[in-house]
Design a protein around this motif. Structure first.
Motif, PDB file in Angstrom:
ATOM      1  N   VAL A 359       0.953  -1.236  -0.342  1.00 30.94           N
ATOM      2  CA  VAL A 359       0.086   0.005   0.351  1.00 30.94           C
ATOM      3  C   VAL A 359       0.954   1.133   0.051  1.00 30.94           C
ATOM      4  N   LEU A 360       1.735   1.841   0.727  1.00 28.56           N
ATOM      5  CA  LEU A 360       3.159   2.480   0.821  1.00 28.56           C
ATOM      6  C   LEU A 360       3.577   2.909  -0.505  1.00 28.56           C
ATOM      7  N   TYR A 361       3.836   1.829  -1.253  1.00 29.06           N
ATOM      8  CA  TYR A 361       4.020   1.815  -2.921  1.00 29.06           C
ATOM      9  C   TYR A 361       2.981   2.671  -4.296  1.00 29.06           C
ATOM     10  N   LEU A 362       1.748   2.076  -3.916  1.00 30.14           N
ATOM     11  CA  LEU A 362       1.005   2.719  -4.251  1.00 30.14           C
ATOM     12  C   LEU A 362       0.400   3.941  -3.917  1.00 30.14           C
ATOM     13  N   LYS A 363       0.626   3.946  -2.913  1.00 35.13           N
ATOM     14  CA  LYS A 363       0.385   5.749  -1.975  1.00 35.13           C
ATOM     15  C   LYS A 363       1.823   6.829  -2.447  1.00 35.13           C
ATOM     16  N   ALA A 364       2.529   6.258  -2.867  1.00 35.63           N
ATOM     17  CA  ALA A 364       3.877   6.933  -3.229  1.00 35.63           C
ATOM     18  C   ALA A 364       3.403   7.340  -4.424  1.00 35.63           C
ATOM     19  N   GLY A 365       3.052   6.438  -5.465  1.00 31.80           N
ATOM     20  CA  GLY A 365       2.580   5.976  -7.201  1.00 31.80           C
ATOM     21  C   GLY A 365       2.004   7.197  -7.799  1.00 31.80           C
ATOM     22  N   ILE A 366       0.836   6.516  -6.869  1.00 37.03           N
ATOM     23  CA  ILE A 366      -0.767   7.417  -7.588  1.00 37.03           C
ATOM     24  C   ILE A 366      -0.576   8.425  -7.923  1.00 37.03           C
ATOM     25  N   PRO A 367      -0.861   9.121  -6.753  1.00 35.97           N
ATOM     26  CA  PRO A 367      -0.731  10.547  -6.621  1.00 35.97           C
ATOM     27  C   PRO A 367      -0.097  11.344  -7.993  1.00 35.97           C
ATOM     28  N   MET A 368       1.172  10.306  -7.855  1.00 37.74           N
ATOM     29  CA  MET A 368       2.404  11.435  -9.068  1.00 37.74           C
ATOM     30  C   MET A 368       2.090  10.660 -10.382  1.00 37.74           C
ATOM     31  N   MET A 369       1.085  10.541 -10.807  1.00 37.49           N
ATOM     32  CA  MET A 369       0.787   9.986 -12.335  1.00 37.49           C
ATOM     33  C   MET A 369       0.768  11.257 -13.696  1.00 37.49           C
ATOM     34  N   GLY A 401      18.932   7.648 -12.432  1.00 32.27           N
ATOM     35  CA  GLY A 401      17.737   7.531 -11.560  1.00 32.27           C
ATOM     36  C   GLY A 401      17.700   6.321 -10.741  1.00 32.27           C
ATOM     37  N   LYS A 402      17.088   5.247 -11.397  1.00 29.98           N
ATOM     38  CA  LYS A 402      16.668   4.034 -10.709  1.00 29.98           C
ATOM     39  C   LYS A 402      18.409   3.528  -9.926  1.00 29.98           C
ATOM     40  N   VAL A 403      19.434   3.535 -10.868  1.00 30.35           N
ATOM     41  CA  VAL A 403      20.973   3.501 -10.561  1.00 30.35           C
ATOM     42  C   VAL A 403      20.840   3.724  -9.509  1.00 30.35           C
ATOM     43  N   ILE A 404      21.050   5.255  -9.547  1.00 37.80           N
ATOM     44  CA  ILE A 404      21.496   6.021  -7.955  1.00 37.80           C
ATOM     45  C   ILE A 404      20.631   5.076  -6.782  1.00 37.80           C
ATOM     46  N   PHE A 405      19.281   5.330  -6.778  1.00 39.24           N
ATOM     47  CA  PHE A 405      17.956   5.560  -6.394  1.00 39.24           C
ATOM     48  C   PHE A 405      18.801   3.422  -5.732  1.00 39.24           C
ATOM     49  N   ALA A 406      19.098   2.483  -6.630  1.00 33.92           N
ATOM     50  CA  ALA A 406      19.189   1.482  -5.718  1.00 33.92           C
ATOM     51  C   ALA A 406      20.748   1.511  -5.255  1.00 33.92           C
ATOM     52  N   SER A 412      20.647   2.442   2.460  1.00 30.29           N
ATOM     53  CA  SER A 412      20.406   3.028   3.356  1.00 30.29           C
ATOM     54  C   SER A 412      18.866   3.120   3.670  1.00 30.29           C
ATOM     55  N   PHE A 413      17.722   3.647   3.110  1.00 26.00           N
ATOM     56  CA  PHE A 413      16.706   4.013   4.218  1.00 26.00           C
ATOM     57  C   PHE A 413      15.608   3.744   3.312  1.00 26.00           C
ATOM     58  N   GLY A 414      16.476   1.329   3.033  1.00 23.77           N
ATOM     59  CA  GLY A 414      15.034   0.504   3.026  1.00 23.77           C
ATOM     60  C   GLY A 414      14.090   0.818   1.259  1.00 23.77           C
ATOM     61  N   TYR A 415      12.960   0.176   1.547  1.00 25.03           N
ATOM     62  CA  TYR A 415      11.690  -0.047   0.873  1.00 25.03           C
ATOM     63  C   TYR A 415      11.090   1.186   0.805  1.00 25.03           C
ATOM     64  N   PRO A 416      10.983   2.278   1.600  1.00 22.94           N
ATOM     65  CA  PRO A 416      10.307   3.527   1.571  1.00 22.94           C
ATOM     66  C   PRO A 416      11.404   4.567   0.212  1.00 22.94           C
TER      67      PRO A 416
END
Length: 450
Positions: A359-369, A401-406, A412-416
């Protein structure tokens, strides 16, 4: 060519044409995601969280391969669209011929290459030891079926190039229903485990592809080709292949980032892998239909670019953006009313950590569509106008961007950090694609050749 089988998008209301063309694509992508949800739900309910994680551990790699294959076909089909819009039937048939030849050769090379390197790829993905055997079995069968998946997509792309987006939807509906039925058969009575899920997908795609060939041969005599259509100038093939390759690279570069990110998720453990499967499957239910609008915008733009009608291209862009905005509102309503229940339904998991992180994944992504929607539409419009470099550079930004995050932020910050990765890259790429369109602003005001 019978009028009922094509859609000339160079005449008539841009809004009506784009809506008529995009709705079947929209429904098709929606159906595809509903099937993916059903497939995941069946695996989760019948086989449990471990099987769900075995499938999810390789999901990003499979998406990379399929999106590369589909991008190639969609790019090759843009050449068919341009010649269709220009009413040049000779070059259109030559384009169809070389679309088939280039797509077939690419499918065979991709299948052989990925099968040979499937074990090193699983190692690079950091698949946990307890998931290795199931993930390898699933991936092997899925990779062997790449030519069948690519054949179906070639047929769908070819039909869409001449304005027929309805028949691909019918074949997708048939394939999805068959796939779900085979999932139950292979995973429960035949007890094939995750191999059954993979086999059901490959078999359903193969049957659908065979029916698609028969349909095109019977209904599209002007798309048939012979040996004489092979005889074209070398530059014709190179230009066509570059258009296809650029769209394939656009999807591949983006998905390489997803594979790197999946590797970081796999390193977090089974709970987060299962959460990502549930959250991602639901998110794609709302993300992917936007790709249909983008595909519709590409075909519409390509036909009108061939017909030299810049004013219609501008109107098509605003129509596509409006359609995407309506869909975003629907996605928000779902997010705030049904997200948790939907995650439980599709994963079959009772683990509160799995559910809360999905649900956290959805709340981060859908508002930014919205920035993602503008990005998808404008990127496809530029492809339809034969601008391949800017969309490819945009995808490269997403990869970075994804490589930097990965590599740095997820450890460092985990799943968030996983949850906010894509929204952040969407905003960056949204700004980039606006800049690219500004550089080509004269082409949106003046038709090519004028």
């Amino acid at each position: 060519m019978a009028a009922k089988h094509v859609m000339d998008m160079t005449k008539g209301s841009p809004a009506r044409l784009l809506l008529r063309f995009s709705i079947p694509l929209f429904l098709g992508n929606l159906l595809q995601q509903l099937y993916n949800l059903a497939d995941t739900s069946i695996a989760g309910h019948i086989l449990g969280d471990t099987a769900l994680s075995q499938i999810g551990a390789t999901a990003a790699l499979y998406s990379l391969i399929i999106n590369a294959a589909f991008g190639l076909n969609n790019g090759l089909a843009l050449t068919v669209s341009r010649h269709f819009g220009a009413a040049d039937h000779k070059k259109m048939k030559q384009s169809v011929c070389w679309m088939v030849l280039l797509s077939t050769a690419s499918a065979l090379l991709m299948t052989a290459g990925f099968l040979v390197f499937r074990r090193p790829l699983l190692s690079a993905l950091q698949v946990p030891e307890e998931l290795w055997d199931g993930a390898l079995s699933y991936l092997t069968i899925i990779l062997a079926g790449i030519p069948l998946a690519m054949m179906y997509n070639l047929e769908a792309s070819l039909l869409q190039a001449v304005g027929n987006s309805t028949v691909p939807l019918v074949f997708l509906l048939f394939s999805s229903i068959l796939n779900v039925a085979l999932d139950f058969l292979f995973m429960k009575p035949l007890a094939m485990g995750v191999r059954g899920a993979a086999a059901a997908t490959v078999l359903a795609q193969g049957i659908s592809a065979g029916l698609g060939i028969a349909y095109i041969i019977h209904n599209y005599p002007q798309l048939r080709f012979g040996k004489k259509e092979w005889n074209v100038k070398r530059q014709f093939v190179l230009d066509m292949y570059w258009t296809g390759l650029s769209m394939a690279l656009m999807g591949t570069v983006y998905n390489i980032g997803s594979v790197v990110l999946q590797s970081s998720i796999n390193g977090l453990g089974n709970t987060y892998i299962a959460a990502q499967v549930g959250g991602r499957r639901l998110a794609e239910l709302f993300y992917t239909p936007g790709l249909a609008i983008g595909t519709g915008a590409a075909t519409y733009t390509s036909q009108n670019y061939g017909a030299k009608q810049a004013d219609r291209i501008r109107k098509g862009i605003w129509t596509a953006l409006s359609l995407y905005g309506i869909w975003w509102v629907i996605a928000l309503i779902f997010l705030f009313s049904s997200a948790s229940a939907a995650v439980r339904l599709i994963t079959g998991s009772q683990n509160p950590d799995v559910i809360s992180n999905a649900v956290l994944y959805l709340k981060a992504g859908i508002p930014m569509m919205p920035p993602m929607g503008v990005l998808i539409i404008l990127r496809n419009v530029l492809q339809g106008m034969r601008h391949s470099v800017s969309p490819l550079l945009c995808s490269t930004l997403e990869l970075a961007g994804k490589v930097i995050f990965a590599l740095w932020l997820v450890p460092s910050f985990g799943y968030p950090a996983v949850c906010v990765c894509e929204p952040v890259t969407w905003v960056i790429c949204f700004l980039f694609i606006l800049g690219a369109c500004f550089l080509h602003k004269t082409e949106f005001r003046t038709s090519p050749g004028q």
